[in-house]
Design an enzyme around this catalytic site. Structure first.
Site, PDB file in Angstrom:
ATOM      1  N   CYS A  49     -10.046   8.703  -4.641  1.00  0.00           N
ATOM      2  CA  CYS A  49      -9.288   7.505  -5.007  1.00  0.00           C
ATOM      3  C   CYS A  49      -9.890   6.318  -4.267  1.00  0.00           C
ATOM      4  CB  CYS A  49      -7.812   7.688  -4.652  1.00  0.00           C
ATOM      5  SG  CYS A  49      -7.556   8.030  -2.902  1.00  0.00           S
TER       6      CYS A  49
ATOM      7  N   HIS B  20       0.857  -1.189   0.000  1.00  0.00           N
ATOM      8  CA  HIS B  20       0.000   0.000   0.000  1.00  0.00           C
ATOM      9  C   HIS B  20       0.891   1.237   0.000  1.00  0.00           C
ATOM     10  CE1 HIS B  20      -3.732   2.252   0.868  1.00  0.00           C
ATOM     11  NE2 HIS B  20      -2.889   3.089   1.456  1.00  0.00           N
TER      12      HIS B  20
ATOM     13  N   ASP C 257       4.100   6.886 -12.941  1.00  0.00           N
ATOM     14  CA  ASP C 257       4.297   6.175 -11.678  1.00  0.00           C
ATOM     15  C   ASP C 257       5.781   6.199 -11.352  1.00  0.00           C
ATOM     16  OD1 ASP C 257       4.385   4.440  -9.504  1.00  0.00           O
ATOM     17  OD2 ASP C 257       2.893   3.085 -10.345  1.00  0.00           O
TER      18      ASP C 257
ATOM     19  N   ARG D 203       2.114   8.127  -5.656  1.00  0.00           N
ATOM     20  CA  ARG D 203       2.895   7.279  -6.575  1.00  0.00           C
ATOM     21  C   ARG D 203       4.327   7.789  -6.702  1.00  0.00           C
ATOM     22  NH1 ARG D 203      -2.027   7.456  -9.745  1.00  0.00           N
ATOM     23  NH2 ARG D 203      -1.048   8.864 -11.266  1.00  0.00           N
TER      24      ARG D 203
ATOM     25  N   ARG E 168       7.211   5.160  -8.503  1.00  0.00           N
ATOM     26  CA  ARG E 168       7.542   4.340  -7.338  1.00  0.00           C
ATOM     27  C   ARG E 168       8.634   3.311  -7.628  1.00  0.00           C
ATOM     28  NH1 ARG E 168       1.561   2.514  -5.768  1.00  0.00           N
ATOM     29  NH2 ARG E 168       1.392   2.582  -8.028  1.00  0.00           N
TER      30      ARG E 168
HETATM   31  N1  GTP Z   1       0.264  11.344  -8.580  1.00  0.00           N
HETATM   32  C1  GTP Z   1      -0.929  10.899  -8.193  1.00  0.00           C
HETATM   33  N2  GTP Z   1      -0.969   9.965  -7.232  1.00  0.00           N
HETATM   34  C2  GTP Z   1      -2.177   9.499  -6.876  1.00  0.00           C
HETATM   35  C3  GTP Z   1      -3.368   9.977  -7.446  1.00  0.00           C
HETATM   36  N3  GTP Z   1      -4.391   9.326  -6.857  1.00  0.00           N
HETATM   37  C4  GTP Z   1      -3.855   8.473  -5.961  1.00  0.00           C
HETATM   38  N4  GTP Z   1      -2.521   8.579  -5.959  1.00  0.00           N
HETATM   39  C5  GTP Z   1      -1.511   7.824  -5.217  1.00  0.00           C
HETATM   40  O1  GTP Z   1      -1.476   6.526  -5.748  1.00  0.00           O
HETATM   41  C6  GTP Z   1      -1.038   5.624  -4.757  1.00  0.00           C
HETATM   42  C7  GTP Z   1      -2.072   4.532  -4.654  1.00  0.00           C
HETATM   43  O2  GTP Z   1      -1.643   3.475  -5.314  1.00  0.00           O
HETATM   44  P1  GTP Z   1      -2.002   1.991  -4.826  1.00  0.00           P
HETATM   45  O3  GTP Z   1      -3.167   1.931  -3.900  1.00  0.00           O
HETATM   46  O4  GTP Z   1      -0.726   1.353  -4.432  1.00  0.00           O
HETATM   47  O5  GTP Z   1      -2.637   1.416  -6.103  1.00  0.00           O
HETATM   48  P2  GTP Z   1      -2.275   1.083  -7.544  1.00  0.00           P
HETATM   49  O6  GTP Z   1      -0.882   1.291  -7.994  1.00  0.00           O
HETATM   50  O7  GTP Z   1      -3.319   1.757  -8.311  1.00  0.00           O
HETATM   51  O8  GTP Z   1      -2.514  -0.497  -7.590  1.00  0.00           O
HETATM   52  P3  GTP Z   1      -3.434  -1.471  -6.786  1.00  0.00           P
HETATM   53  O9  GTP Z   1      -2.488  -2.364  -6.062  1.00  0.00           O
HETATM   54  O10 GTP Z   1      -4.182  -2.185  -7.833  1.00  0.00           O
HETATM   55  O11 GTP Z   1      -4.330  -0.696  -5.863  1.00  0.00           O
HETATM   56  C8  GTP Z   1      -0.938   6.407  -3.465  1.00  0.00           C
HETATM   57  O12 GTP Z   1       0.424   6.758  -3.241  1.00  0.00           O
HETATM   58  C9  GTP Z   1      -1.771   7.634  -3.753  1.00  0.00           C
HETATM   59  O13 GTP Z   1      -1.330   8.763  -3.016  1.00  0.00           O
HETATM   60  C10 GTP Z   1      -3.276  10.964  -8.464  1.00  0.00           C
HETATM   61  O14 GTP Z   1      -4.262  11.387  -9.041  1.00  0.00           O
HETATM   62  N5  GTP Z   1      -2.037  11.386  -8.788  1.00  0.00           N
HETATM   63 ZN    ZN Z   2      -5.487   7.657  -2.586  1.00  0.00          ZN
END
Ligand code: GTP
Ligand code: ZN
Length: 353
Positions: free
Chosen positions: A224, A210, A285, A253, A287
């Protein structure tokens, strides 16, 4: 000089609006002043009026329709904008920060210049992301005190430096027998966390990576799916018998909270989550899942069942040497505020929803 400490000093300097230089082997040093934290006075101390070129990321340059006139071998190579009398401090801010793109048509014309120091330029964009700043710099001013090598940034970001700092019992809602384990690296203030749920039973653990989302995890943001995914992951691991939730300090991300909120401001203007990151000049992304692999390794795990819809997480863990024996879907119902975000993840970033 200690290379890792120099990178920490460089990040600190950039955040304070002080110049630094990046010196890659075989290239001339690249003096830099971050646009976000500079002001007209800092710029005047850095270079003569109208004499400093601007370095911006390739994504930001593409958004501004400014590409290199000399084709770069690597499409990620940043772009240098030639100095011009009208390229003053406020124009540079408008070039760096996309929040004004729709409201203020840019002055110009702007011309791009050859990138003579590609390695240092790429390292500069990376350092801006690590520092949580917009990836845009004035370049080629005075020689600064802090000079770092690109290789030092790699060392600074090396997941192998992560170690287990402490552990304790932590009963949480839905898993009263949980244990929390904290990890630290000497060069970073990011303190990653693992929540161990249930007792090992010989099977591979069910694991959730997470990434931190302050807005979703803490404030209950509906933009989100992070908050519900976090709670559902604890439930799923509990139901499975045992597993591990990694809470990774990779807000937005990997671009940091302030930059994520800038991306939200762009989403308010109609851009989706992918285009918002690109307009800001970041990767979609940013990360590094090597950190997660290192944490699992320190917890004695080599094989996991991964709760995710994101194939990039599976690939990232496997690239870092972890075996992912199964991907377990982790989709939750949409709400009217996050429906477009989830659709974008499905359609543009390969999420299997
Ligand atoms: N840059 C950016 N980050 C976002 C946005 N919305 C959510 N996040 C970030 O995205 C990350 C969430 O990613 P995860 O829950 O790991 O999900 P994922 O990569 O979509 O993959 P899953 O494992 O399928 O959930 C967190 O760090 C949030 O802060 C956005 O619009 N822009
Ligand atoms: Zn979020």
């Amino acid at each position: 000089m200690n290379a890792a400490r120099d990178v920490a000093r460089a990040i600190d300097a950039l955040r304070r609006g002080w110049p630094i230089a990046i010196h890659a082997p075989g290239e001339a040093p690249l003096p830099l002043l971050a646009v976000e934290t500079a002001d007209p006075r800092a710029l005047a101390a850095f270079a003569d009026a109208g004499a400093s070129p601007l370095l911006i990321s390739s994504g930001r340059a593409a958004t501004l329709k400014l590409t290199n006139q000399i084709a770069a071998a690597d499409p990620d190579t940043p772009v240098v904008i030639e100095p011009a009398p009208w390229l003053d401090f406020s124009t540079a801010v408008a070039l760096a920060d996309p929040q004004f793109d729709l409201a203020t048509p840019l002055k110009g014309p702007f011309r791009t210049d050859a990138v003579t120091r590609p390695v240092a330029s790429l390292a500069a964009i990376r350092l801006a992301r690590i520092a949580g700043l917009l990836p845009a710099f004035f370049i080629d001013g005075i020689d600064p005190e802090v000079v770092i090598a690109p290789a030092s940034i790699d060392r600074h970001q090396d997941a192998r430096a992560l170690h287990l700092a402490t552990r304790a019992r932590l009963p949480v809602d839905g898993a009263e027998d949980a244990e929390i384990v904290a990890f630290r690296a000497p060069d970073s203030s990011d303190e990653h966390i693992a929540l161990l749920i249930g007792q090992p039973n010989g099977a591979s653990p069910l694991v959730r990576l997470h990434s931190e989302c302050l807005t979703g995890d803490v404030l209950g943001s509906l933009k989100c799916d992070c908050g519900p995914q976090l709670r559902a992951a604890i439930q799923a691991i509990r139901t499975n018998g045992w597993g591990i939730l990694l809470y990774l300090r990779q807000e937005g991300r990997g671009i940091g909270l302030v930059n994520k909120l800038r991306a939200y401001a762009l989403q308010d203007q109609g851009f989706d989550t992918v285009d918002a990151n690109t307009r800001l000049g970041f990767a979609v992304d940013a990360r590094d899942f090597g950190v997660a692999a290192r944490m699992l390794d320190l917890l004695g795990q080599r094989e996991v069942r991964l709760l995710t819809n994101n194939p990039a997480k599976v690939a990232g863990l496997e690239a870092a040497g972890m075996r992912v024996v199964e991907r377990v879907a982790h989709a939750l119902p949409a709400n009217p505020h996050n429906a477009r975000y989830l659709a974008t993840k499905r359609d543009r970033t390969g999420h299997q929803l």
